[in-house]
Design an enzyme around this catalytic site. Structure first.
Site, short mmCIF file in Angstrom:
data_model
loop_
_atom_site.label_atom_id
_atom_site.label_comp_id
_atom_site.label_asym_id
_atom_site.label_seq_id
_atom_site.Cartn_x
_atom_site.Cartn_y
_atom_site.Cartn_z
N PRO A 179 0.82 -1.22 0.00
CA PRO A 179 0.00 0.00 0.00
C PRO A 179 0.85 1.27 0.00
CG PRO A 179 -0.74 -1.56 1.68
CD PRO A 179 0.59 -2.04 1.20
N GLU A 180 0.70 2.08 -1.04
CA GLU A 180 1.32 3.39 -1.10
C GLU A 180 0.22 4.38 -1.43
OE1 GLU A 180 5.17 3.61 -2.82
OE2 GLU A 180 5.62 1.50 -2.45
N LYS B 22 -1.01 8.18 3.22
CA LYS B 22 -1.29 6.76 3.39
C LYS B 22 -2.36 6.51 4.46
CE LYS B 22 3.44 5.45 2.22
NZ LYS B 22 4.61 4.65 2.65
N ASN C 119 8.03 2.28 -0.30
CA ASN C 119 9.31 1.70 -0.68
C ASN C 119 9.41 1.39 -2.17
OD1 ASN C 119 11.80 1.13 0.59
ND2 ASN C 119 11.47 -1.04 0.19
N ARG D 135 14.42 -1.46 5.44
CA ARG D 135 13.57 -1.74 4.29
C ARG D 135 14.43 -2.13 3.11
NH1 ARG D 135 8.52 2.53 4.07
NH2 ARG D 135 7.99 2.50 6.28
#
Length: 283
Positions: free
Chosen positions: A2-3, A51, A165, A269
């Site tokens: 999810p972005e 977000k 990311n 990440r």
């Protein structure tokens, strides 16, 4: 993952299913709000802020949720079997006579007064997909910590809201710099174009079922400025069916130069980059 684009699509689905209808079921399966009952109240709207998801309900209340890595909202018909995970992963159920919205694995779920929304989203920078988008302010905030690696700076939602990311890795590839390059080491003009490209990428994917970055024009080096790739190594146009340039493609050949894509952690990440196309420090 999810972005900003995914969250905006989720908000649109929830808005279509819930807004303008009266709740016949309201169930929050988190200890702090387990006794809250907002049945018989109407849902006013569902909106995305970066977000974050804000579901506004009659009586001046907002249900705030955040998907982070694994959360998801699914919408079902009243008699439809729920799909999205085992029942014990359900954190929220909002239903009306036509739809049931089920939130799975939501790491952030809280009920607050609508007048207090700034408490949970007020820290965010300009939203890449929102009406408050301000590229100059985004650049200003990124430059406020000039020694910070550009990959970390792009992920900081206080600078600009909506990048995750995947976009971080893809944007750094398109800018032809590694995610570990300090903000102040970017070639002249690249930061502003990077911010502009981020906005174009998210808008290009806001209505797509599958995110892609390979169809969007890359950053161009203005005439007379210093190129961002090593001399004598021009990058040819890409004619491929791949959706992403580097993210998730560790050890596979770069779509432009053929060099194997590399993978390393950055701030816990995964970061993907091409040693042939991207210049700057690496782990």
């Amino acid at each position: 993952m999810p972005e900003g684009d995914t969250v905006l699509q989720t908000a649109a689905r929830l808005h279509r299913a819930l807004a303008g209808r009266t709740l016949t079921r309201f169930d929050l399966r988190v200890p702090r709000f387990a006794t809250a009952d907002l049945t018989d109240r109407g849902v006013l709207d569902v909106t995305a802020r970066g977000k974050h998801l804000l579901t506004r309900i009659e009586g001046g209340l907002t249900l705030h949720s955040h998907l982070r890595m694994d959360g998801v909202w699914r919408v079902f018909a009243p008699e439809e079997r729920w799909r999205g995970g085992p029942v014990y992963q359900v954190r929220a159920v909002l239903g009306n006579t036509e739809h049931t919205a089920v939130g799975y694995r939501l790491p952030v779920l809280e009920l607050l007064r609508t007048s207090e929304e700034e408490r949970v989203v007020g820290h965010l920078g300009p939203d890449l997909l929102g009406p408050d988008w301000d590229p100059e302010l985004a650049v200003e905030r990124l430059l406020a910590a000039p020694d910070r690696p550009i990959g970390e700076a792009l992920l900081d939602q206080r600078n600009l809201a909506g990048i995750g990311n995947v976009y971080k890795c893809e944007l750094c590839f398109l800018a032809r710099v590694t995610p570990w390059l300090p903000v102040n080491a970017l070639p002249d003009g690249v930061l502003a174009r990077l911010v502009a490209l981020a906005e174009r990428l998210l808008h290009a994917n806001r209505d797509r079922p599958t995110r892609t970055t390979t169809i969007t024009a890359e950053l161009r080096t203005p005439p007379g400025s210093r190129p961002t790739t090593p001399p004598g190594r021009p990058l040819p146009p890409v004619r491929v069916r791949e959706r992403l340039y580097v993210y998730g493609r560790a050890r596979r050949p770069c779509l432009r130069c053929g060099t194997p894509i590399r993978l390393a952690d950055q701030d816990d990440r995964p970061s993907y980059w091409c040693p042939g196309c991207q210049s700057g420090p690496t782990p």
